[in-house]
Design an enzyme around this catalytic site. Structure first.
Site, PDB file in Angstrom:
ATOM      1  N   SER A 113     -66.067 -98.168 -20.669  1.00  0.00           N
ATOM      2  CA  SER A 113     -66.770 -98.252 -19.386  1.00  0.00           C
ATOM      3  C   SER A 113     -65.721 -98.358 -18.288  1.00  0.00           C
ATOM      4  CB  SER A 113     -67.725 -99.450 -19.404  1.00  0.00           C
ATOM      5  OG  SER A 113     -68.455 -99.539 -18.209  1.00  0.00           O
ATOM      6  N   HIS A 157     -69.466 -94.947 -19.624  1.00  0.00           N
ATOM      7  CA  HIS A 157     -70.434 -95.269 -18.581  1.00  0.00           C
ATOM      8  C   HIS A 157     -69.964 -94.686 -17.245  1.00  0.00           C
ATOM      9  CE1 HIS A 157     -71.696 -99.169 -20.905  1.00  0.00           C
ATOM     10  NE2 HIS A 157     -72.151 -98.070 -21.472  1.00  0.00           N
ATOM     11  N   ASP A 168     -71.958-103.680 -24.008  1.00  0.00           N
ATOM     12  CA  ASP A 168     -72.381-102.512 -24.775  1.00  0.00           C
ATOM     13  C   ASP A 168     -71.285-102.146 -25.775  1.00  0.00           C
ATOM     14  OD1 ASP A 168     -73.908-100.325 -25.552  1.00  0.00           O
ATOM     15  OD2 ASP A 168     -73.264 -99.067 -23.870  1.00  0.00           O
TER      16      ASP A 168
END
Length: 196
Positions: free
Chosen positions: A16, A43, A134
């Protein structure tokens, strides 16, 4: 360790915040014509940077994964912005726009779970820098189903939340710097045998 490496047929990388830099550092260190397929979830919100922001090895095609596409060697596949990326048991992709997981779509956990089911012990799962949790559950799933698991060293990660969560829940096989992650991927490449 070598027994696991010799079985690897695909590599997953999830990241991310800070991920563009980390991914490029890995990609630029890989040899030309790197054969082992790499599946990436990054992300990015709703905006896609792919492929313009990345520098794959020569001879390796970097693309957004497409519905029904079969995973092939010499490819780096990115989950498209705004979609969860799943891998079916025939090693093809499917895309969904179902609810966000860990506030993200694409979600690392969703892709990792489906990859783990498809590849079992033949998968390497890697979690890099990121600002949410995540990927922790997904890494644990990969390990539970026999895959090899790696997390970026917290001392090096630009954002520590994602790798820290993966270490806590996933109990990875290795905690490595980006340089050592690249070295591990190159060792895997030396034993890779394509399914196709």
């Amino acid at each position: 360790m070598m027994a696991n490496i010799q079985r690897i047929q695909a590599i997953f990388i999830g990241t991310s915040a800070g991920g563009v830099f980390a991914l490029n550092k890995i990609f630029r260190s890989l040899p030309d014509n790197f054969r082992t397929p790499i599946i990436v979830v990054l992300h990015l919100g709703e905006k896609s940077l792919i492929p313009s922001a990345f520098y794959p090895p020569k001879g390796v095609k970097l693309v957004e994964a497409d519905e029904k596409e079969i995973i092939k060697s010499k490819h780096i596949y990115f989950a498209p912005a705004g979609y969860h990326l799943l891998v079916e048991n025939d090693f093809s992709f499917s895309l969904t726009n179902e609810e966000k997981v860990q506030y993200a779509r694409p979600s690392l956990d969703v892709t990792m779970d489906s990859l783990a089911q498809a590849y079992q012990e033949n998968l390497l799962g890697i979690v890099l820098t990121g600002a949410n949790e995540d990927g922790a559950e997904g890494l644990a799933t990969i390990k539970r189903l026999g895959g090899l698991t790696v997390v970026q060293d917290l001392q090096e990660a630009e954002h520590k939340t994602m790798p820290a969560a993966a270490i806590k829940l996933g109990q990875p096989d290795f905690i490595l710097s980006l340089k050592d992650i690249s070295s591990l991927m190159i060792k895997i490449e030396g034993t890779y045998e394509s399914r196709n």
